[in-house]
Design an enzyme around this catalytic site. Structure first.
Site, PDB file in Angstrom:
ATOM      1  N   ASP A   1       0.530  -1.292  -0.230  1.00  0.00           N
ATOM      2  CA  ASP A   1      -0.151  -0.075  -0.118  1.00  0.00           C
ATOM      3  C   ASP A   1       0.958   1.345   0.033  1.00  0.00           C
ATOM      4  OD1 ASP A   1      -2.192  -1.614   0.049  1.00  0.00           O
ATOM      5  OD2 ASP A   1      -2.360  -1.225   2.127  1.00  0.00           O
ATOM      6  N   LYS A   2       0.267   2.462  -0.536  1.00  0.00           N
ATOM      7  CA  LYS A   2       0.897   3.553  -0.379  1.00  0.00           C
ATOM      8  C   LYS A   2       1.725   4.035   0.709  1.00  0.00           C
ATOM      9  CE  LYS A   2       0.618   8.534  -1.755  1.00  0.00           C
ATOM     10  NZ  LYS A   2      -0.511   9.500  -2.277  1.00  0.00           N
TER      11      LYS A   2
END
Length: 370
Positions: free
Chosen positions: A146-147
């Site tokens: 995930d970012k």
């Protein structure tokens, strides 16, 4: 007159399907055209007729009709890709913590998306141009983070290696260890979260939720590393499946959201006392076997905000690596159990079929005696 064309299969393409070879090297040639060449005997592999589904081997020769017979696809407008600046190239090279013939291992910082999207123009996939080899071949993504999740991320240096690593991730033979700082303290020292997850309606697929009826299987193994009273806990998380946002959704579902995770924990996901509001989820360790059989096992250092939070809460960073890597029994895996159940059911069906056949034969013999 135009001459027939010949190509030699490279080591990088060894084992792939013939139609996949065309997608890689001749994307302008449609699948229908390849199929027509196969039907008319114009597509040859080492001199023999070939079909799109055939597997190719390194060193084999592909023979094609002259280029005049190719019905090219209409050109599609391609988005303009800006070349990397010197600073961007230097930045992505600094992320590399290991390299070998098959892979590069990076320590992805929080805030950097793995792949691009509608409003995401700066992402790791773009930056991989800065890690291309001398021949211009850029590494290939085989999994993602995930970012706002930091830590170990592996990229393959060839298409063949990418296929190998992708199978390792999908087959769950790769071992991933995450560190998380969570709100509150679980009542036990370790446990297994087994809660199916599905996309939450109304969120555009951007959020997951527990769905006992329609969700996909999702399992997370967790162990307590240390605790700060009843305020927070430092956990080791090992995902046994790979659902979107699995760790974040699972921890929130059991009442211990990851610190800084407003999406799943809401206002309760933040701690006072100088603790950063950033997400405290870090891919600490990855162990995976390469195509050559050698095991890659590497750890990624914590980002500054996570390290500072551990220090603020009085945790010793060395404690996180004291736990031995948890090795689940392969015989107890859900996949093995499912295969055993299917095999048992098949055996039972065969037994019932045999019993019916025996009864039928017995009835026939009785009739003849009469």
């Amino acid at each position: 007159m135009a001459q027939q064309r010949s190509f030699i299969i490279s080591e990088d393409d060894d084992g792939i399907r013939l139609d996949r070879w065309f997608k890689r090297h001749m994307p302008e040639v449609s699948f229908n055209l390849v199929s027509r060449w196969a039907r008319t005997g114009q597509l040859r592999l080492d001199g023999k007729r070939a079909s799109p589904g055939d597997r190719v081997e390194a060193g084999q020769s592909i023979r094609l009709p002259p280029p005049e017979t190719v019905a090219a696809r209409p050109e599609r407008a391609r988005p303009e890709v800006q070349p990397l600046t010197d600073d961007e190239a230097a930045f992505v090279r600094e992320l590399v913590i290991h390299r070998d013939a098959h892979a590069l291992v990076l320590n992805k910082p929080p805030g950097l998306a793995t792949q691009g999207g509608t409003r995401t123009h700066q992402h790791l996939d773009r930056l991989l141009d800065g890690l291309a080899d001398e021949a211009g071949n850029r590494p290939k993504l085989v999994h993602r983070l995930d970012k706002d999740t930091s830590g170990v991320l592996l990229v393959a240096r060839s298409a063949r290696a990418a296929g190998h690593f992708s199978k390792a991730f999908s087959g769950r033979t790769a071992r991933k260890v995450y560190w998380a700082l969570v709100v509150g303290v679980p009542s036990a020292d370790e446990g297994l979260i087994d809660l199916p997850l599905a996309k939450q309606p109304g969120t555009g697929g951007e959020k997951m939720h527990v769905d006992q009826e329609g969700g996909l299987p999702a399992r997370t193994r967790w162990r307590l590393i240390d605790r700060a009273g009843n305020r927070a806990a430092w956990l080791e998380l090992q995902p046994q499946t790979g659902r979107t946002h699995q760790l974040r959704a699972h921890m929130a579902a059991i009442g211990h959201p990851i610190v800084g995770d407003a999406k799943y924990g809401g206002p309760e996901a933040f701690l006072t006392g100088g603790i950063s509001r950033k997400l405290h989820l870090h891919a600490r360790r990855l162990r995976i076997e390469g195509p050559d059989g050698k095991v890659t096992d590497h750890q990624a250092e914590l980002p500054p905000h996570f390290a500072e939070s551990l220090a603020t809460l009085g945790f010793d960073r060395l404690a996180g690596d004291m736990l031995p890597l948890d090795e689940p029994d392969p015989a107890k895996s859900p996949q093995v159990k499912a295969r055993r159940v299917a095999a048992a059911a098949k055996t039972a069906r065969r037994a019932r079929k045999g019993e019916r056949r025996a009864r039928g034969q017995g009835a026939g013999k009785t009739g003849k005696r009469r």
